[in-house]
Design a protein around this motif. Structure first.
Motif, PDB file in Angstrom:
ATOM      1  N   GLU A   3       0.798  -1.225   0.000  1.00 28.92           N
ATOM      2  CA  GLU A   3       0.000   0.000   0.000  1.00 28.92           C
ATOM      3  C   GLU A   3       0.830   1.273   0.000  1.00 28.92           C
ATOM      4  OE1 GLU A   3      -3.135  -0.008   2.849  1.00 28.92           O
ATOM      5  OE2 GLU A   3      -4.177  -1.692   1.899  1.00 28.92           O
ATOM      6  N   LEU A  27      -7.758   3.966  -1.242  1.00 26.84           N
ATOM      7  CA  LEU A  27      -7.226   2.662  -1.639  1.00 26.84           C
ATOM      8  C   LEU A  27      -8.280   1.552  -1.594  1.00 26.84           C
ATOM      9  CD1 LEU A  27      -3.751   2.653   0.168  1.00 26.84           C
ATOM     10  CD2 LEU A  27      -4.244   3.154  -2.219  1.00 26.84           C
ATOM     11  N   ARG A  53      -8.160  -2.362  -2.887  1.00 28.94           N
ATOM     12  CA  ARG A  53      -8.259  -3.445  -1.906  1.00 28.94           C
ATOM     13  C   ARG A  53      -9.336  -4.441  -2.317  1.00 28.94           C
ATOM     14  NH1 ARG A  53      -8.068   1.157   2.725  1.00 28.94           N
ATOM     15  NH2 ARG A  53      -5.804   1.161   3.116  1.00 28.94           N
TER      16      ARG A  53
END
Length: 282
Positions: free
Chosen positions: A150, A165, A169
């Motif tokens: 990440e 994000l 994910r």
């Protein structure tokens, strides 16, 4: 060596710090991740590889995976050649994978070195890698898992807020499932003092479909485990569903109003299996 059927904690340790690796092996983590990449300064790369090779010359007490150096750099080939045959190696983590070709190359040249193949775990750390998530996850039978890096992905996307994000994910959770792989583990939480934030982040990750998490300090391990194990209430609910399904097969409504069908029963059985965390022999 016994391994939980559902590993939840994956603890990173720098390859150039054998003393830290030894402590990690005794930390209670389900899997120890020796890092030869980001955690090791350029001038200590060869030492880290040699120290890791010495440690893995015999099987350690818990499974050990090694994150090798970037595949398109000058060090990865030596990492793979040195480490792949070692009896103490349980898996290779491949950083910055951008295409299925990256994984297939490692699988064909490094993984067979020991004869039985080596499980490969691809880390997707760029927009291109995320776009190719399913192709990477299904690139070769040796691929056993995918995950996000990440920090690098955040930089690549220019994302400032954590929620930015979530699409990526969810993308890798779906890709892993579509490829028949285990649910991905979450990427690290970088603040080792922020245990409340870690717990909240794990709870969010669980809602997205992750299972377990990588850690960078032993104090994070119990927080991750608590977050991902079913609660007593969840176990009780799952037991009621399975019991009802055993008495009367087919769709039905429970006394508390819940509707139960085959999909609900499958989820309940998975919850109970995770709660037991039945060990397997590696």
């Amino acid at each position: 060596m016994t391994v939980p059927a559902f590993p939840l904690t994956w603890l990173y340790a720098p390859g150039d710090r054998p003393d830290v690796v030894v402590k990690a092996l005794a930390s209670g983590a389900d899997i120890v991740l020796i890092d030869l990449e980001d955690a090791v300064a350029p001038g200590r790369k060869e030492y880290a590889r040699d120290a890791t090779a010495e440690l893995l010359s015999d099987p350690p007490p818990v499974p050990v995976h090694v994150r090798v150096n970037t595949l398109d750099g000058p060090l990865a080939e030596a990492d793979l050649k040195t480490l792949s045959p070692l009896p103490g190696l349980s898996g290779l983590r491949l950083p910055k994978v951008a295409s299925p070709t990256d994984v297939a190359h490692v699988a064909e040249h490094a993984a067979p070195a020991r004869g039985d193949g080596i499980p490969l775990y691809a880390l997707l750390e760029t927009a291109l890698g995320v776009e190719h998530a399913f192709a990477i996850a299904s690139a070769h039978p040796a691929v056993r898992g995918i995950g996000l890096g990440e920090a690098d992905l955040r930089a690549d996307l220019g994302v400032r807020e954590d929620a930015g994000l979530d699409w990526a994910r969810a993308r890798i959770v779906l890709a892993a499932r579509a490829a028949g792989l285990s649910p991905p583990a979450q990427s690290i939480h970088p603040d080792i003092r922020d245990l409340e934030g870690l717990a909240a982040s794990c709870a969010h990750g669980r809602t997205l479909g992750f299972l377990g998490r990588a850690a960078i300090h032993p104090r994070q391990l119990p927080v991750i485990e608590r977050a991902y194990l079913p609660t007593p209430a969840e176990v009780e609910s799952a037991e009621a569903v399975v019991e009802a399904a055993g008495i009367e097969p087919g769709a039905q409504a429970l006394p508390d109003g819940r509707f139960v069908d085959a999909a609900v029963v499958a989820c309940a059985r998975r919850t109970l299996a995770l709660a037991r965390r039945d060990a397997v022999t590696a």
